[in-house]
Design a protein around this motif. Structure first.
Motif, PDB file in Angstrom:
ATOM      1  N   SER A  17      -3.339  -0.198  -5.510  1.00 32.54           N
ATOM      2  CA  SER A  17      -3.024  -1.314  -6.729  1.00 32.54           C
ATOM      3  C   SER A  17      -3.825  -2.362  -6.775  1.00 32.54           C
ATOM      4  CB  SER A  17      -1.830  -0.812  -7.657  1.00 32.54           C
ATOM      5  OG  SER A  17      -1.243   0.249  -7.677  1.00 32.54           O
ATOM      6  N   ASP A  18      -4.020  -2.406  -8.304  1.00 35.65           N
ATOM      7  CA  ASP A  18      -4.875  -3.766  -7.848  1.00 35.65           C
ATOM      8  C   ASP A  18      -4.248  -4.977  -8.542  1.00 35.65           C
ATOM      9  OD1 ASP A  18      -7.196  -3.551  -9.064  1.00 35.65           O
ATOM     10  OD2 ASP A  18      -6.979  -3.222 -11.499  1.00 35.65           O
ATOM     11  N   GLY A  19      -3.962  -6.070  -7.649  1.00 35.03           N
ATOM     12  CA  GLY A  19      -3.626  -6.770  -6.945  1.00 35.03           C
ATOM     13  C   GLY A  19      -2.422  -7.038  -5.156  1.00 35.03           C
ATOM     14  N   ASP A  20      -2.687  -5.953  -4.862  1.00 35.79           N
ATOM     15  CA  ASP A  20      -1.868  -5.500  -3.802  1.00 35.79           C
ATOM     16  C   ASP A  20      -2.898  -6.347  -2.596  1.00 35.79           C
ATOM     17  OD1 ASP A  20      -0.595  -3.807  -4.857  1.00 35.79           O
ATOM     18  OD2 ASP A  20      -1.046  -1.895  -3.742  1.00 35.79           O
ATOM     19  N   LYS A  21      -2.207  -7.424  -1.466  1.00 36.06           N
ATOM     20  CA  LYS A  21      -2.567  -7.645  -0.196  1.00 36.06           C
ATOM     21  C   LYS A  21      -2.807  -7.427   1.148  1.00 36.06           C
ATOM     22  CE  LYS A  21      -4.123 -10.741  -3.156  1.00 36.06           C
ATOM     23  NZ  LYS A  21      -5.940 -10.847  -3.619  1.00 36.06           N
TER      24      LYS A  21
END
Length: 384
Positions: free
Chosen positions: A209-213
């Motif tokens: 998902s967006d923001g995953d690192k």
């Protein structure tokens, strides 16, 4: 009494008209615009500002050149560029400000989600809109006045699958994509479908998902399948992180990706260049192209901005010249005439030769870039 009042007012009106008649006759019916007002949108701040700044720098370079060479139809371009911060609501609000300002055409937006939002409104207004870089398939489906310069998400996904088979000889592939991104999902779905049609087995498909690192859990599962190719369709910041972590978990697959990879070298520390070595990605042009027009563009861009132009810069530069050619072909800034002229154009630009298909998408080749020692090298030109 009422009848007398009306008669008196009518007489006064006639008297005023007679007194001002000579002066009124000298005034033109409508003042002709002294400039050609072109609106532009882009994320100049926020998480995707690197794309917006690079793109709009290419646009501004083209506008400066056009104005220095006499403008369009003998008039100077007045460019109004607004920051939409990479947000769809901000983009629509900015678009409405440009309409109130009096723009005759729009160059923008830059990334796909805001481009979709703006296209839906511009289609209702009939204002010609050219997105230089919005790749999401349904952008141009909003209306007959909406165009793009870049290839679409599905198109590059299909071409990359064919490249994976023909050039890399892959028999298996894995995909890791951003489930929160229409761009990432769109390219991934097209790649998967065409890869299977080409006889490539998709042995793993993981999402995030967006923001995953942290992608190591997904990548560890992929590593167990040992695919020939790892397909990573996202923007450069995520791409760089995924590539580094893929190598850390032992994935030795050739990494392939779409145009969102352009700019990844700037986000990866040189000490980690080994992670992105020999990555192949689709792009719209190569700075290594020996074409004189391309090299002049690169030279002028570097002189103006002290930086190397990305594909976003080149696409936006082309968008400005496409609009110039269309307005000159139409002979006016009438919105219907300009949209019709864009549709009929056959254009040679920095990003190659293009015409527009029935859905206002460009028919053009794709340049494949290979990363070598932290440099974007030219590999090949491929088409569907």
């Amino acid at each position: 009494m009422k009848k007398k009042l009306v008669t008196t007012l009518l007489g006064a009106s006639l008297l005023l008209a007679a007194c001002g008649g000579e002066k009124a006759a000298e005034k033109p019916a409508a003042a002709e615009a002294e400039t050609i007002k072109i609106g532009a949108l882009g994320p100049l701040t926020g998480s995707v500002a690197i794309y917006g700044i690079s793109a709009t720098n290419g646009l501004k370079l083209a506008v400066d050149e056009i104005n220095a060479n006499g403008g369009i139809l003998g008039k100077q371009i007045e460019l109004n560029l607004l920051d939409e911060k990479g947000d769809s609501t901000e983009a629509v609000n900015a678009y409405n400000k440009l309409v109130d300002w009096g723009m005759v055409a729009l160059i923008g937006d830059i990334t796909s989600k805001p481009s979709v939002a703006v296209a839906e409104v511009a289609a209702q207004d009939g204002i010609p809109m050219i997105t230089p870089t919005g790749t999401q398939l349904n952008i141009t489906e909003a209306g007959s006045n909406i165009f793009r310069v870049c290839f679409t998400d599905p198109y590059q996904g299909e071409v990359l699958a064919k490249f994976t088979k023909d050039k890399l000889g892959a028999k298996t592939a894995a995909i890791i994509s951003n489930n929160s991104s229409d761009y990432s999902d769109g390219v991934a779905n097209a790649f998967a479908k065409e890869a299977e049609a080409q006889g490539i087995q998709i042995v793993a498909r993981e999402g995030y998902s967006d923001g995953d690192k942290d992608f190591k859990a997904q990548l560890t599962k992929i590593a167990q399948q040992n695919p020939d190719v790892l397909f990573v369709p996202d923007y450069y910041e995520q791409d760089g992180l995924i590539a580094i972590q893929a190598r850390e978990v032992g994935i030795k697959s050739v990494i392939v990706g779409p145009d969102g990879w352009d700019g990844v070298v700037k986000t990866v520390d040189p000490s980690s260049y080994a992670a992105i070595e020999d990555v192949f990605f689709a792009n719209h042009y190569s700075t290594k192209d020996s074409n004189e027009k391309v090299q002049n563009f690169i030279k002028n861009y570097k002189e103006k901005y002290n930086d190397e132009p990305s594909a976003f810069s080149a696409l936006s530069y082309d968008a400005a010249y496409i609009l110039k050619a269309a307005i000159e072909k139409a002979g006016s800034t009438d919105k219907e005439a300009v949209a019709k002229a864009i549709k009929e154009l056959e254009f040679d630009g920095i990003t190659g030769h293009l015409t527009f298909d029935e859905k206002n998408n460009p028919v053009k080749s794709i340049t494949i870039i290979k990363i070598v020692n932290g440099d974007y090298t030219f590999d090949s030109v491929v088409s569907k």
